[in-house]
Scaffold this active site. Structure first.
Site, PDB file in Angstrom:
ATOM      1  N   ARG A 157      13.258 -57.507 -46.502  1.00 20.91           N
ATOM      2  CA  ARG A 157      12.006 -56.868 -47.013  1.00 20.91           C
ATOM      3  C   ARG A 157      12.196 -55.342 -46.905  1.00 20.91           C
ATOM      4  NH1 ARG A 157      10.425 -60.698 -42.843  1.00 20.91           N
ATOM      5  NH2 ARG A 157       9.163 -62.346 -43.925  1.00 20.91           N
ATOM      6  N   LYS A 181       8.615 -59.336 -39.436  1.00 23.68           N
ATOM      7  CA  LYS A 181       7.108 -59.369 -39.242  1.00 23.68           C
ATOM      8  C   LYS A 181       7.074 -59.769 -37.686  1.00 23.68           C
ATOM      9  CE  LYS A 181       5.458 -60.289 -43.819  1.00 23.68           C
ATOM     10  NZ  LYS A 181       4.671 -61.048 -44.720  1.00 23.68           N
ATOM     11  N   HIS A 253      10.924 -56.125 -53.475  1.00 25.74           N
ATOM     12  CA  HIS A 253      10.686 -57.659 -53.122  1.00 25.74           C
ATOM     13  C   HIS A 253      11.467 -58.349 -54.159  1.00 25.74           C
ATOM     14  CE1 HIS A 253       9.029 -60.851 -51.165  1.00 25.74           C
ATOM     15  NE2 HIS A 253       8.790 -61.528 -52.267  1.00 25.74           N
ATOM     16  N   ARG A 256      14.853 -59.528 -53.071  1.00 23.78           N
ATOM     17  CA  ARG A 256      14.523 -60.425 -52.114  1.00 23.78           C
ATOM     18  C   ARG A 256      14.539 -61.883 -52.502  1.00 23.78           C
ATOM     19  NH1 ARG A 256      13.152 -61.483 -46.434  1.00 23.78           N
ATOM     20  NH2 ARG A 256      11.203 -62.665 -46.199  1.00 23.78           N
ATOM     21  N   HIS A 279      11.754 -66.591 -42.430  1.00 19.02           N
ATOM     22  CA  HIS A 279      10.477 -67.102 -42.719  1.00 19.02           C
ATOM     23  C   HIS A 279      10.194 -68.087 -41.377  1.00 19.02           C
ATOM     24  CE1 HIS A 279       9.947 -66.784 -47.160  1.00 19.02           C
ATOM     25  NE2 HIS A 279      10.078 -65.695 -46.734  1.00 19.02           N
ATOM     26  N   TYR A 288      15.518 -72.102 -36.596  1.00 23.90           N
ATOM     27  CA  TYR A 288      16.795 -72.005 -36.070  1.00 23.90           C
ATOM     28  C   TYR A 288      17.615 -73.047 -35.271  1.00 23.90           C
ATOM     29  CZ  TYR A 288      15.584 -67.186 -37.287  1.00 23.90           C
ATOM     30  OH  TYR A 288      14.980 -66.045 -37.917  1.00 23.90           O
TER      31      TYR A 288
END
Length: 322
Positions: A157, A181, A253, A256, A279, A288
Site C-alpha cells: 500500500r 493496517k 494502488h 499493488r 490481507h 499465515y
C-alpha cells in the site's frame, strides 16, 4: 505419514489430469486456448488445496468457497473469477461423470457479480514502460526507480511504502518489515531487482540533508529532507504514466492490484499472495498458518514477472561476459 499421503495423492492426480485433458479435448471439443485456461485454473485450485491439506477428491463446497473468497480478497476481477469458477465446475463435473466422486461440491457455488468495480490492471509491458520513463539524470531519478520497483515487487500500500524505514530493511535476507493496517507487522519478500535499485539509491540519499527525527525513513524528499507523502507518490506515478503514454486511470494502488493479478496468473499460490498483501478478512483468518517465510519467499520470487525477466537478463549478461 503426511509425506506419503501427499505422494499418493500426486500419483493419483497424474492419471486423472491426463483423462481430464482428453475429456476437454475430445468430449467437450474445447479450443486449445480454453483447454489451457481450464488447466491453469485447475492448477491454482490444486495448489490451494495442497497447501490446505485437502484431498481434491474430498473437496467440500466450503473449501471451494474459501478459494473463491481468496480470489475476491486479493482483488481479482469478477470476470476472471467467473472464468476460474467455470473451469472448476468443469473439473468436478468430469470427476462426477467418471465416478471419482459421488457428489459435485461446485454445484451450488454462486457466480460473482460482474458489475463490481475494481481498479485497473497494468500489463507487464505497461509497468516496464512506466519504470523506463524515470529520468535517471535527475537528482530524484534513482529514488523514483527504487520506489516503483519496491511497490511492484512487494505489492505494498502507498502508506506502507512511505512509512518504510532503513531499520525495516533486511536486504541480505531478502525481506522487508512492513507495518500494515491496524499496526500489524509482516515480513515481505523483496526481489533482487528492487534490492539493487534501493542500494543504488543509497548513494543519492546520503547526499540529502535529512531533517532531525526523519533519519530512519527510506524514501525522502531531496528538497525538504522529510519522508515523501502519499500525495507525492500519487503525483509521481501519474506523471510517469502520462510520460509513458498510458491512458488508464492509475494510482499507487494499481501497482499493488497488478502485482496480485500477475502473481496469480503466473502460478503463485493464493495463500502466499494473501500473506504478501497483508490481507486478513473473515475468509482468510488463518492466512499465515500453513506458510513459512522460505515458502513465501520462493513462491513470490519464483512467479513474479519482473523477477523472471531479471533472472534472464542476469543469465544473458553472464553469457556475454564469459
Amino acid at each position: 505419514m503426511e509425506i506419503n499421503e501427499k505422494k499418493q495423492r500426486a500419483e493419483l492426480l497424474g492419471p486423472i489430469r491426463k483423462k481430464y485433458s482428453q475429456y476437454l479435448k475430445l468430449e467437450k471439443s474445447l479450443s486449445p486456448n480454453t483447454q489451457a485456461a481450464y488447466s491453469n485454473d485447475l492448477d491454482k485450485l490444486l495448489s490451494f488445496l495442497s497447501l490446505e491439506g485437502v484431498n481434491p477428491l474430498e473437496t467440500s463446497p466450503s473449501d471451494l468457497q474459501r478459494f473463491l473468497a481468496g480470489l475476491h480478497d486479493i482483488g481479482i476481477h469478477p470476470r476472471s473469477q467467473a472464468r476460474v469458477l467455470s473451469g472448476i465446475r468443469s473439473f468436478f463435473r468430469f470427476l462426477l461423470l467418471s465416478g471419482y466422486i459421488m457428489t459435485d461440491p461446485s454445484e451450488l457455488l454462486e457466480s460473482p457479480q460482474i458489475g463490481f468495480k475494481l481498479p485497473e490492471v497494468l500489463s507487464i509491458e505497461e509497468i516496464d514502460s512506466i519504470i523506463a520513463a524515470v529520468d535517471l539524470s535527475k537528482a530524484e531519478g534513482q529514488r523514483n526507480r527504487a520506489i516503483l520497483e519496491t511497490l511492484y515487487s512487494c505489492g505494498l500500500r502507498v502508506s506502507e511504502l512511505t512509512a518504510l524505514k532503513l531499520s525495516d530493511l533486511y536486504l541480505e535476507e531478502g525481506f522487508i518489515k512492513v507495518e500494515g493496517k491496524g499496526s500489524k507487522q509482516r515480513l515481505v519478500p523483496i526481489s533482487p531487482r528492487a534490492i539493487n535499485e534501493i542500494k543504488l539509491y543509497f548513494f543519492d540519499r546520503n547526499q540529502i540533508e535529512i531533517k532531525p527525527g526523519y533519519e530512519d525513513y527510506l524514501f525522502v524528499s531531496a528538497r525538504r529532507g522529510k519522508p515523501l507523502s502519499r500525495i507525492m507518490v500519487f503525483h509521481l506515478i501519474k506523471e510517469l504514466a502520462d510520460k509513458a503514454g498510458i491512458t488508464k486511470t492509475i494510482s499507487p494502488h494499481t501497482f499493488r492490484h497488478s502485482f496480485a493479478t500477475h502473481l496469480l496468473e503466473g502460478g503463485a499460490n493464493l495463500r502466499a499472495i494473501q500473506a504478501m498483501l497483508g490481507h486478513e478478512s473473515i475468509a482468510t483468518t488463518e492466512i499465515y498458518t500453513h506458510i513459512d517465510r522460505n515458502m513465501l519467499r520462493s513462491e513470490i520470487i519464483e512467479h513474479h514477472p519482473r523477477n523472471i525477466k531479471y533472472r534472464k537478463e542476469k543469465e544473458l549478461s553472464k553469457t556475454h561476459t564469459e
